[in-house]
Design a protein around this motif. Structure first.
Motif, mmCIF file in Angstrom:
data_model
loop_
_atom_site.group_PDB
_atom_site.id
_atom_site.type_symbol
_atom_site.label_atom_id
_atom_site.label_comp_id
_atom_site.label_asym_id
_atom_site.label_seq_id
_atom_site.Cartn_x
_atom_site.Cartn_y
_atom_site.Cartn_z
ATOM 1 N N THR A 82 39.125 -24.586 -9.064
ATOM 2 C CA THR A 82 39.569 -23.052 -10.446
ATOM 3 C C THR A 82 40.855 -23.245 -11.191
ATOM 4 O O THR A 82 40.876 -22.658 -11.937
ATOM 5 N N MET A 83 41.846 -23.689 -11.290
ATOM 6 C CA MET A 83 42.878 -24.043 -11.963
ATOM 7 C C MET A 83 43.366 -24.605 -13.150
ATOM 8 O O MET A 83 43.127 -23.789 -13.740
ATOM 9 N N VAL A 84 42.176 -26.169 -12.961
ATOM 10 C CA VAL A 84 42.381 -26.430 -14.042
ATOM 11 C C VAL A 84 40.640 -26.156 -15.137
ATOM 12 O O VAL A 84 41.732 -25.734 -16.809
ATOM 13 N N LEU A 85 39.959 -25.248 -14.506
ATOM 14 C CA LEU A 85 39.297 -23.880 -15.470
ATOM 15 C C LEU A 85 40.253 -23.495 -16.329
ATOM 16 O O LEU A 85 39.790 -22.337 -16.477
ATOM 17 N N PHE A 86 40.935 -22.776 -15.127
ATOM 18 C CA PHE A 86 41.584 -21.523 -15.849
ATOM 19 C C PHE A 86 42.565 -21.669 -17.235
ATOM 20 O O PHE A 86 42.521 -21.382 -17.681
ATOM 21 N N THR A 87 43.231 -22.510 -16.910
ATOM 22 C CA THR A 87 43.911 -23.668 -18.025
ATOM 23 C C THR A 87 42.905 -23.736 -19.527
ATOM 24 O O THR A 87 43.380 -23.175 -20.448
ATOM 25 N N ILE A 88 41.339 -24.351 -18.908
ATOM 26 C CA ILE A 88 40.750 -24.542 -20.161
ATOM 27 C C ILE A 88 40.649 -23.230 -20.447
ATOM 28 O O ILE A 88 40.780 -23.129 -22.245
ATOM 29 N N TYR A 89 40.155 -22.044 -19.351
ATOM 30 C CA TYR A 89 39.986 -20.688 -20.627
ATOM 31 C C TYR A 89 40.928 -19.806 -21.335
ATOM 32 O O TYR A 89 40.701 -19.591 -22.271
ATOM 33 N N GLU A 90 42.235 -20.366 -20.539
ATOM 34 C CA GLU A 90 43.390 -20.245 -21.307
ATOM 35 C C GLU A 90 43.630 -20.296 -22.775
ATOM 36 O O GLU A 90 44.257 -19.582 -23.822
ATOM 37 N N GLU A 91 43.532 -22.024 -23.194
ATOM 38 C CA GLU A 91 43.362 -23.057 -23.902
ATOM 39 C C GLU A 91 42.097 -22.214 -25.370
ATOM 40 O O GLU A 91 42.579 -21.691 -25.928
ATOM 41 N N ASP A 92 41.436 -22.261 -24.806
ATOM 42 C CA ASP A 92 39.434 -21.597 -25.785
ATOM 43 C C ASP A 92 39.763 -19.779 -26.345
ATOM 44 O O ASP A 92 40.254 -19.646 -26.966
ATOM 45 N N PHE A 93 40.774 -19.878 -25.348
ATOM 46 C CA PHE A 93 40.836 -17.944 -25.433
ATOM 47 C C PHE A 93 42.338 -17.354 -26.121
ATOM 48 O O PHE A 93 42.557 -16.403 -25.067
ATOM 49 N N LYS A 94 42.905 -18.653 -26.011
ATOM 50 C CA LYS A 94 44.283 -18.112 -26.251
ATOM 51 C C LYS A 94 44.395 -17.143 -27.672
ATOM 52 O O LYS A 94 45.570 -16.603 -27.718
ATOM 53 N N GLY A 95 43.858 -16.978 -28.483
ATOM 54 C CA GLY A 95 44.158 -16.615 -29.951
ATOM 55 C C GLY A 95 43.663 -15.083 -28.962
ATOM 56 O O GLY A 95 44.576 -13.510 -29.527
ATOM 57 N N PHE A 96 42.684 -14.314 -28.739
ATOM 58 C CA PHE A 96 42.257 -13.460 -27.638
ATOM 59 C C PHE A 96 43.082 -13.097 -26.820
ATOM 60 O O PHE A 96 43.467 -11.893 -27.200
ATOM 61 N N LEU A 97 43.923 -13.917 -26.218
ATOM 62 C CA LEU A 97 44.328 -13.363 -25.201
ATOM 63 C C LEU A 97 46.153 -13.108 -25.164
ATOM 64 O O LEU A 97 46.430 -12.138 -25.134
ATOM 65 N N THR A 98 46.584 -14.183 -26.428
ATOM 66 C CA THR A 98 47.764 -13.516 -27.411
ATOM 67 C C THR A 98 46.986 -11.752 -28.431
ATOM 68 O O THR A 98 48.616 -11.077 -27.952
ATOM 69 N N LYS A 99 46.477 -11.304 -28.255
ATOM 70 C CA LYS A 99 46.432 -10.296 -28.905
ATOM 71 C C LYS A 99 45.994 -9.472 -28.273
ATOM 72 O O LYS A 99 46.844 -7.818 -28.393
ATOM 73 N N GLN A 100 45.453 -9.169 -26.883
ATOM 74 C CA GLN A 100 45.888 -8.547 -25.800
ATOM 75 C C GLN A 100 47.064 -8.473 -25.729
ATOM 76 O O GLN A 100 47.773 -7.871 -25.052
ATOM 77 N N ASP A 101 48.087 -9.260 -25.395
ATOM 78 C CA ASP A 101 49.488 -8.714 -25.158
ATOM 79 C C ASP A 101 50.061 -7.874 -25.502
ATOM 80 O O ASP A 101 50.788 -7.903 -25.688
ATOM 81 N N ASN A 102 49.622 -8.490 -26.691
ATOM 82 C CA ASN A 102 50.221 -7.738 -27.999
ATOM 83 C C ASN A 102 50.189 -6.326 -28.836
ATOM 84 O O ASN A 102 50.913 -5.673 -29.111
ATOM 85 N N SER A 103 48.263 -5.965 -27.746
ATOM 86 C CA SER A 103 47.791 -4.954 -27.933
ATOM 87 C C SER A 103 48.753 -3.457 -27.520
ATOM 88 O O SER A 103 49.666 -4.109 -26.403
#
Length: 361
Positions: free
Chosen positions: A340-361
């Motif tokens: 689960t932790m490895v999959l979360f890391t992969i998710y974080e890397e693949d959706f890095k742009g979206f997550l960064t945009k969400q953090d800055n919004s």
């Protein structure tokens, strides 16, 4: 547009059929899942030996896999049979000694100890139970000692049944292990081909599964063996059958929170009540300082590679694994957490742009 919708629809139908058939296959192999998983994990542990044999006999894959299985049998089964025979012998001797001690008035002497008298008085005064009398306790213990022989027969029969079941599972595991070792490259290649991940992500996921599987086995079972060995020495020095109670402490170490204290605390109290104060103090100190330190040091050390999980996460993965799956949950729990932790890391890397945009919004 219609062609595209048709292709997408056919894909969804194929995926649904694949999921349904995969679930049907799972139902077929469900009774044997534990044996298959253990074969997979042991194949990881045995692979260095198998790889060495394969380099010596590069053109004899079947022979090499068979030799690896034979070596594993000698490593596991033969020592277990020797230990089992010794446990039965020591357990029988201990039960006979207990029976003689009870029938010769040892329990009455124990119940007359000032601490036991005070404890019974406290219980009868403050606890919401029916009054407990020493005579009633002595009667119950006497009945248990009288029926101890028949109880041992039934326990022995159950142990024999469990041993037979263990051997059947073990040989099934060996059968699976043979093919896992022989076709290791093909199996890994097929898994890589099916996973919809990049090569680096596949490497990370497969490496983590391998690392956590090894660390879970080493962390749980080697810790149990070490604690059982150290606890058996302490019990033997204190006058108890060392191999029998050491084995019991090894099994008790699998129980979260309580662990080996389930064995050594009653033994310490018994020694104190019968007047062996020095040995009671020794056993308590030995169990806390030596046996307890093994669990506190060795288990986290062996499991430190579990996907960066901290001690709290390892604890809950072990506790939840045992609760859901039984003893095999000591492996399943950390493995599920790590994947689960490895999959979360992969998710974080693949959706890095979206997550960064969400953090800055």
């Amino acid at each position: 547009m219609n062609d595209r919708m048709k292709i997408n629809s056919s894909h969804w139908v194929l995926i649904a059929a694949l999921v349904a058939s995969a679930y049907a296959c799972y139902l077929l192999i469900e009774p044997y899942v534990n044996s298959i998983v253990m074969a997979f994990i042991i194949s990881l542990l045995m692979f260095p030996i198998h790889d060495w044999l394969e380099r010596k006999l590069p053109k004899h894959k079947n022979t090499v896999s068979l030799l690896s299985c034979i070596i594993l049998t000698f490593i596991i089964v033969l020592p277990l049979l020797v230990v089992f025979a010794a446990i039965v012998q020591q357990g029988s001797t201990f039960s006979q000694s207990t029976y003689q001690w009870v029938t010769q008035g040892g329990i009455n002497t124990l119940l007359e100890h000032p601490l036991v008298v005070k404890a019974l008085a406290f219980a009868n005064t403050y606890l919401p139970f029916d009054e407990i009398s020493p005579q009633e306790i002595a009667s119950k213990v006497g009945q248990f000692a009288t029926s101890l022989g028949s109880n041992l027969v039934s326990i022995s029969a159950k142990i024999l049944g469990d041993a037979t079941h263990f051997l059947m599972d073990f040989f099934l595991m060996l059968f699976v292990l043979f093919f896992l070792l022989r076709d290791h490259d093909k199996i890994i290649g097929a898994i890589r081909h099916i996973l919809p991940l990049s090569r680096s992500q596949e490497d990370r996921l497969l490496d983590e599964i391998e690392q956590v599987s090894k660390s879970a086995v080493m962390g749980s079972f080697l810790t149990a063996i070490a604690q059982g060995f150290a606890g058996g020495i302490g019990m033997w020095l204190a006058g108890f059958p060392g191999l029998f109670w050491g084995t019991m402490m090894g099994f008790a170490s699998f129980i979260p929170v309580v662990g080996t204290a389930l064995i050594w605390i009653p033994a310490t109290i018994y020694l104190y009540l019968v007047g062996e104060v020095n040995w009671a103090i020794f056993l308590a100190i030995w169990s806390i300082a030596v046996v307890g330190s093994i669990d506190n040091i060795l288990r986290p050390l062996l499991m430190q590679g579990s996907a960066g999980m901290n001690t709290l996460m390892i604890f809950f993965s072990l506790l939840g694994g045992i609760q859901l799956f039984g003893l095999i949950g000591l492996i399943y729990g950390p493995l599920i957490f790590a994947i689960t932790m490895v999959l979360f890391t992969i998710y974080e890397e693949d959706f890095k742009g979206f997550l960064t945009k969400q953090d800055n919004s």
